[in-house]
Scaffold this active site. Structure first.
Site, short mmCIF file in Angstrom:
data_model
loop_
_atom_site.label_atom_id
_atom_site.label_comp_id
_atom_site.label_asym_id
_atom_site.label_seq_id
_atom_site.Cartn_x
_atom_site.Cartn_y
_atom_site.Cartn_z
N THR A 171 0.81 -1.21 0.00
CA THR A 171 0.00 0.00 0.00
C THR A 171 0.85 1.26 0.00
O THR A 171 0.47 2.27 -0.61
CB THR A 171 -0.94 0.00 1.22
OG1 THR A 171 -1.79 -1.14 1.15
CG2 THR A 171 -1.79 1.25 1.28
N SER A 183 1.22 -7.45 -0.96
CA SER A 183 1.90 -8.45 -0.14
C SER A 183 1.25 -9.82 -0.11
O SER A 183 1.95 -10.81 0.14
CB SER A 183 2.10 -7.92 1.29
OG SER A 183 0.88 -7.71 1.94
N THR A 220 1.26 -4.54 4.19
CA THR A 220 1.03 -4.88 5.59
C THR A 220 0.39 -6.25 5.80
O THR A 220 0.46 -6.80 6.90
CB THR A 220 0.16 -3.82 6.27
OG1 THR A 220 -1.10 -3.72 5.60
CG2 THR A 220 0.85 -2.47 6.27
N ASP A 221 -0.24 -6.84 4.79
CA ASP A 221 -0.95 -8.10 4.99
C ASP A 221 -0.02 -9.23 5.44
O ASP A 221 -0.43 -10.09 6.23
CB ASP A 221 -1.68 -8.53 3.71
CG ASP A 221 -2.95 -7.73 3.47
OD1 ASP A 221 -3.29 -6.88 4.30
OD2 ASP A 221 -3.60 -7.97 2.43
#
Length: 318
Positions: free
Chosen positions: A4, A48, A80-81
């Protein structure tokens, strides 16, 4: 690596990775005043969820090359995932004291209140801090510094999504200055081998009424399994024979699906309890959450570890 923090609106709606490392650096105010020599390079441009273990091997090699070339610290921008898996992978595969800091953003650069520049600035400050040396891989988000072993994404969209359940952050970034109270990293280093991309380690979450059939089928195609048990590391009694059968063929690590706390060892004694499962040969994950336990098990299997060494490694690292 993408994520992101590097996304812009795509042609079909939503945001997609597009910005390169140099563009991310250029968008961060205040870096020129730090007196640091900052170099930028791109390795991947991916959301990710699409990052695989082959990508992480390439990342670990790139980080080690930068450190060998004289880098004082390394910052990795990432979606961030799966940032927590990448952080623990780097913690296990990049030896030495140089800080390796992973960061990202919850809001894209074109969003109101985008957090990427602030997170990247804080991450660079931490990577350059003498106090961060020897702490292993770190995740810096929202001015908090988290250790790779315990950090988790605990919310789908909050700016304060990242937490270290049961332990809290290792420090904060206050007015741009890192304030760390870190614990030295666990001394363990494993090879970032290309073999990891060819192995299959399953993560099976136990649920009420589970009969173990999904686990049985996973055991037929997996080289190892992490079992995210109920509570302190429990499964339904009807599932026990399947668990024992699979653990007799491949390594099975017992973790907890709760999100916080350690798997227990000897509190409960009923069929399917932690004592029962450990007696049947499962490996104790300690405080490692299921996703992190999976990364450690995969790296150990890629390194040719047998059951005894796997058990010892989890006892040491947890």
């Amino acid at each position: 690596m993408g994520g992101t923090i590097a996304m812009v609106p795509g042609g079909r709606g939503g945001v997609v990775p597009a910005l390169d490392a140099g563009e991310l650096i250029a968008a961060v105010p205040g870096l020129a005043g730090l007196g640091l020599e900052i170099t930028a390079r791109g390795l991947r441009s991916l959301p990710s969820p699409s990052i695989g273990f082959g990508d992480l091997v390439a990342l670990a090699d790139a980080v080690k090359a930068e450190i060998a070339g004289g880098a004082r610290g390394v910052v990795v921008t990432h979606g961030t995932d799966t940032i927590e898996e990448t952080a623990i992978f780097l913690d296990l595969t990049v030896p030495g004291p140089a800080p390796v800091v992973v960061t990202g953003a919850m809001r894209a650069p074109t969003s109101a209140g985008a957090d990427g520049p602030a997170n990247l600035y804080a991450a660079i400050r931490v990577a350059a801090a003498e106090e961060a040396r020897g702490l292993g891989a770190l995740v810096v988000m929202s001015d908090e510094v988290h250790g790779a072993r315990f950090v988790r994404k605990g919310h789908t969209s909050s700016m304060a999504a990242f937490v270290s359940p049961g332990f809290g952050p290792l420090g904060l970034v206050v007015e741009g200055e890192p304030r760390l109270r870190g614990t030295p990293r666990v001394p363990m280093s494993l090879a970032a081998s290309d073999k990891v991309a060819g192995l299959r380690v399953g993560l099976i979450t136990v649920a009420l009424g589970d009969d173990g059939e999904i686990l049985r089928r996973a055991g037929e195609v997996c080289d190892g399994i992490v079992l995210a048990g109920l509570g302190a590391g429990h499964v339904p009694a009807d599932m026990v024979p399947v668990v024992a059968e699979v653990a007799g063929r491949v390594p099975v690590v017992l973790a907890s699906r709760t999100g916080s706390g350690s798997v227990l060892r000897q509190t409960y004694g009923y069929p399917g309890s932690e004592r029962d499962l450990l007696d049947r040969g499962l490996v104790h994950a300690g405080f490692l959450d299921p996703a992190k336990a999976r990364v450690l098990l995969l790296l150990l299997l890629a390194d040719g570890a047998d059951k005894e060494r796997i058990t010892a490694a989890f006892e040491h690292y947890r």
